[in-house]
Design a protein around this motif. Structure first.
Motif, PDB file in Angstrom:
ATOM      1  N   UNK A 105     -13.500  18.564  25.534  1.00 34.41           N
ATOM      2  CA  UNK A 105     -12.226  18.938  26.156  1.00 34.41           C
ATOM      3  C   UNK A 105     -11.310  19.602  25.107  1.00 34.41           C
ATOM      4  N   UNK A 106     -11.316  19.072  23.879  1.00 26.06           N
ATOM      5  CA  UNK A 106     -10.484  19.664  22.831  1.00 26.06           C
ATOM      6  C   UNK A 106     -11.073  20.985  22.333  1.00 26.06           C
ATOM      7  N   UNK A 107     -12.286  20.916  21.777  1.00 28.15           N
ATOM      8  CA  UNK A 107     -12.928  22.130  21.237  1.00 28.15           C
ATOM      9  C   UNK A 107     -13.360  23.085  22.335  1.00 28.15           C
ATOM     10  N   UNK A 108     -14.213  22.586  23.223  1.00 29.20           N
ATOM     11  CA  UNK A 108     -14.803  23.443  24.260  1.00 29.20           C
ATOM     12  C   UNK A 108     -13.769  24.044  25.197  1.00 29.20           C
ATOM     13  N   UNK A 109     -12.917  23.195  25.757  1.00 30.54           N
ATOM     14  CA  UNK A 109     -11.934  23.687  26.738  1.00 30.54           C
ATOM     15  C   UNK A 109     -10.618  24.113  26.097  1.00 30.54           C
ATOM     16  N   UNK A 110     -10.430  23.786  24.844  1.00 27.30           N
ATOM     17  CA  UNK A 110      -9.215  24.218  24.150  1.00 27.30           C
ATOM     18  C   UNK A 110      -7.977  23.387  24.464  1.00 27.30           C
ATOM     19  N   UNK A 111      -8.160  22.148  24.897  1.00 24.84           N
ATOM     20  CA  UNK A 111      -7.004  21.296  25.199  1.00 24.84           C
ATOM     21  C   UNK A 111      -6.265  20.880  23.922  1.00 24.84           C
ATOM     22  N   UNK A 112      -4.982  20.612  24.105  1.00 24.42           N
ATOM     23  CA  UNK A 112      -4.118  20.179  23.016  1.00 24.42           C
ATOM     24  C   UNK A 112      -4.617  18.831  22.450  1.00 24.42           C
ATOM     25  N   UNK A 113      -4.925  18.825  21.165  1.00 24.58           N
ATOM     26  CA  UNK A 113      -5.470  17.624  20.526  1.00 24.58           C
ATOM     27  C   UNK A 113      -4.467  16.464  20.584  1.00 24.58           C
ATOM     28  N   UNK A 114      -3.189  16.787  20.465  1.00 20.97           N
ATOM     29  CA  UNK A 114      -2.180  15.709  20.490  1.00 20.97           C
ATOM     30  C   UNK A 114      -2.162  14.987  21.832  1.00 20.97           C
ATOM     31  N   UNK A 115      -2.404  15.739  22.912  1.00 24.20           N
ATOM     32  CA  UNK A 115      -2.471  15.087  24.225  1.00 24.20           C
ATOM     33  C   UNK A 115      -3.676  14.151  24.278  1.00 24.20           C
TER      34      UNK A 115
END
Ligand code: TYD
Length: 208
Positions: A105-115
């Motif tokens: 979700x973070x790397x692949x989808x580019x979601x905000x790591x802080x979330x």
């Protein structure tokens, strides 16, 4: 009662972790340990239903919905399976855990790591695996292995660029947490990978 240890297996699709899982369990059982084997997303009746939705390639969802469902399944998994087993002194081996959310979700989808960190804190507090085995393979090799085995699910049908980002995020995390996450070169033969894993587990057992 001495608390059990929590081991997680990670890697991009096709990294070969499922093959290794079987004999990791055998090795620990030979040591006289009681082992609970489980997986994410899944591991509970509710979690397995969420897994079906998450892997269904006919269902489209927002990347944050995907992350929230992963953590919802995890909350249930911790409550019903992982924490009770560890408390009873069992060792828990989970095929994937929170590092997969940071990678996919973070790397692949580019979601905000802080979330994701907020969800991690909410879902598991300070609990972290005692050991994470990260099976590292080049993306082309992983994709080749997956296509030989089965029909692609919602993640496996992603393009190479997605898996490059997932792999990069796993490697980044492994460097961030070198004490917990051990990188295993999974492009080697099954026997060589097995030897590498055995050494890490023996080390963990000796320090238990
Ligand atoms: P996987 O563990 O690879 O099972 P199988 O070997 O049966 O395909 O499938 C789970 C998929 O879910 C995998 O593609 C990674 C993904 N996933 C996430 O995207 N985020 C997560 O937090 C977790 C646990 C898994």
């Amino acid at each position: 009662m001495k608390r059990g240890k929590f081991i997680t297996l990670e890697g991009i699709d096709g990294a070969g972790k499922s093959t290794q899982l079987i004999w990791i369990v055998e090795l620990l059982q030979r040591e006289g340990l009681t082992v609970t084997v489980t997986r994410e997303p899944g591991g509970t009746p509710l979690g397995e239903q969420l897994r079906t939705l998450l892997l269904d390639k006919s269902i489209a969802m927002h990347a944050e919905t995907e992350a929230l469902l992963m953590f919802a399944a995890r909350r249930e998994h911790l409550d019903k399976v992982i924490t009770p087993a560890l408390t009873m002194g069992k060792w828990v081996i989970s095929d994937r855990f929170t590092d997969a959310s940071f990678a996919y979700q973070g790397g692949g989808r580019g979601l905000d790591i802080q979330k994701l960190e907020i969800l991690e804190q909410w879902t598991q507090g300070a609990l972290q695996p005692d050991l994470t085995l990260y099976f590292d393979v080049p993306v082309e090799l992983g994709q080749q292995r997956v296509s030989q085995v089965k029909d692609a699910d919602r993640f496996e049908k992603e393009q190479a660029g997605f898996f490059q980002r997932v792999r990069a995020a796993y490697l980044y995390r492994a460097n961030q947490f070198p004490g917990r996450i051990k990188i295993i070169d999974s492009s080697q033969t099954v026997v060589e990978v097995k030897a590498a894993v055995e050494q890490i587990l023996t080390n963990l057992l000796n320090h238990d």
